[in-house]
Scaffold this active site. Sequence first.
Site, PDB file in Angstrom:
ATOM      1  N   ASP A 170       0.811  -1.217   0.000  1.00  0.00           N
ATOM      2  CA  ASP A 170       0.000   0.000   0.000  1.00  0.00           C
ATOM      3  C   ASP A 170       0.844   1.267   0.000  1.00  0.00           C
ATOM      4  O   ASP A 170       2.063   1.212   0.145  1.00  0.00           O
ATOM      5  CB  ASP A 170      -0.972  -0.007   1.207  1.00  0.00           C
ATOM      6  CG  ASP A 170      -0.303  -0.456   2.506  1.00  0.00           C
ATOM      7  OD1 ASP A 170       0.942  -0.445   2.563  1.00  0.00           O
ATOM      8  OD2 ASP A 170      -1.017  -0.804   3.454  1.00  0.00           O
ATOM      9  N   ASP A 226      -7.509  -2.766  14.432  1.00  0.00           N
ATOM     10  CA  ASP A 226      -8.897  -3.044  14.040  1.00  0.00           C
ATOM     11  C   ASP A 226      -9.006  -4.274  13.128  1.00  0.00           C
ATOM     12  O   ASP A 226     -10.053  -4.546  12.566  1.00  0.00           O
ATOM     13  CB  ASP A 226      -9.519  -1.821  13.346  1.00  0.00           C
ATOM     14  CG  ASP A 226      -8.776  -1.428  12.062  1.00  0.00           C
ATOM     15  OD1 ASP A 226      -7.811  -2.116  11.672  1.00  0.00           O
ATOM     16  OD2 ASP A 226      -9.180  -0.423  11.433  1.00  0.00           O
ATOM     17  N   HIS A 281      -7.291  -4.832  10.329  1.00  0.00           N
ATOM     18  CA  HIS A 281      -7.054  -4.636   8.886  1.00  0.00           C
ATOM     19  C   HIS A 281      -5.752  -5.314   8.438  1.00  0.00           C
ATOM     20  O   HIS A 281      -4.837  -5.510   9.236  1.00  0.00           O
ATOM     21  CB  HIS A 281      -7.068  -3.150   8.498  1.00  0.00           C
ATOM     22  CG  HIS A 281      -5.905  -2.337   8.968  1.00  0.00           C
ATOM     23  ND1 HIS A 281      -6.021  -1.029   9.374  1.00  0.00           N
ATOM     24  CD2 HIS A 281      -4.581  -2.620   9.090  1.00  0.00           C
ATOM     25  CE1 HIS A 281      -4.847  -0.554   9.708  1.00  0.00           C
ATOM     26  NE2 HIS A 281      -3.949  -1.494   9.550  1.00  0.00           N
ATOM     27  N   GLU A 339      -9.669  -1.986   5.456  1.00  0.00           N
ATOM     28  CA  GLU A 339     -10.291  -1.726   6.745  1.00  0.00           C
ATOM     29  C   GLU A 339     -11.519  -2.622   6.931  1.00  0.00           C
ATOM     30  O   GLU A 339     -12.008  -3.220   5.960  1.00  0.00           O
ATOM     31  CB  GLU A 339     -10.711  -0.243   6.805  1.00  0.00           C
ATOM     32  CG  GLU A 339      -9.545   0.739   6.673  1.00  0.00           C
ATOM     33  CD  GLU A 339      -8.672   0.829   7.937  1.00  0.00           C
ATOM     34  OE1 GLU A 339      -8.677  -0.100   8.752  1.00  0.00           O
ATOM     35  OE2 GLU A 339      -7.982   1.854   8.088  1.00  0.00           O
TER      36      GLU A 339
END
Length: 262
Positions: free
Chosen positions: A67, A136, A138, A143
């Site tokens: 990313d 979280d 991810h 996400e």
Amino acid sequence: MEIIIKNSPEEASVLAARVIAKLVREKPNAVLGLATGSTPVRLYQELIRMHKEDGLSFREVRCFNLDEYVALPETHEQSYHYFMQQQLFAHIDVQAKNTLVPDGMAKDIPAHCADFEEQIKACGGIDIQVLGIGSDGHIAFNEPSSSFASRTRIKTLTEQTIEDNARFFEGDETQVPTHCITMGIGTIMEAKMNILLAFGEGKAEAIRETCEGPVSAMVPASILQHHQVAKIFLDDGASSKLKLKDYYEWVYKGKPEWQQDQ
Ligand code: PGA
């Protein structure tokens, strides 16, 4: 899933590096998927050490990064281009033409993402993908609620991720980009092997949900339960909430030594 628990991030990272080194020795033009963030830094240091001291060559290796932030130039110290140069590429013999990090400055982002996917395919697919995990759940910047079928695309960061990453931007959340380009979960699931690293108690809940919870788009990493070769390298802190922690440790202890870097 294979869950490997070590006493420290150091030990877990060295072991993960051995798995990558074994592939690169057997297949000099291996295709690696690489991650950024604080978690893989020690792993990259070990690969650099192996390059410098043990003659491990990355000359023909092809690298794709997971990313990149949108609208952050490559020269920005928090861009993932910059990170990869500093933490790995500048210290090994990989060729610049063989390192592909998504271009957050691309004018036509959808076309760039499609081209990124094409290039992975043209290399024959990713052999080993390195992953961190967000608090979280991810993976890359996929996400919670990201489609399991997703491909490389633009995404909006959650407020939680912006908060988590503000530490890299002088603690100022307003400086964290709100968008990114990320490989999709479908892209990651096509890697022949996935290596996920997680360290510290801050990741314990995400790891518990990933490894022992239901497979859910609300915990993107949980899809790795469906991957054929997913290795999860943890330290004590990150593994502290696993119900079957004793079992995973017992299984690993029973592995013959030759199998430990497979
Ligand atoms: P970290 O980030 O390695 O800095 O904890 C991991 C991630 O957000 O994927």
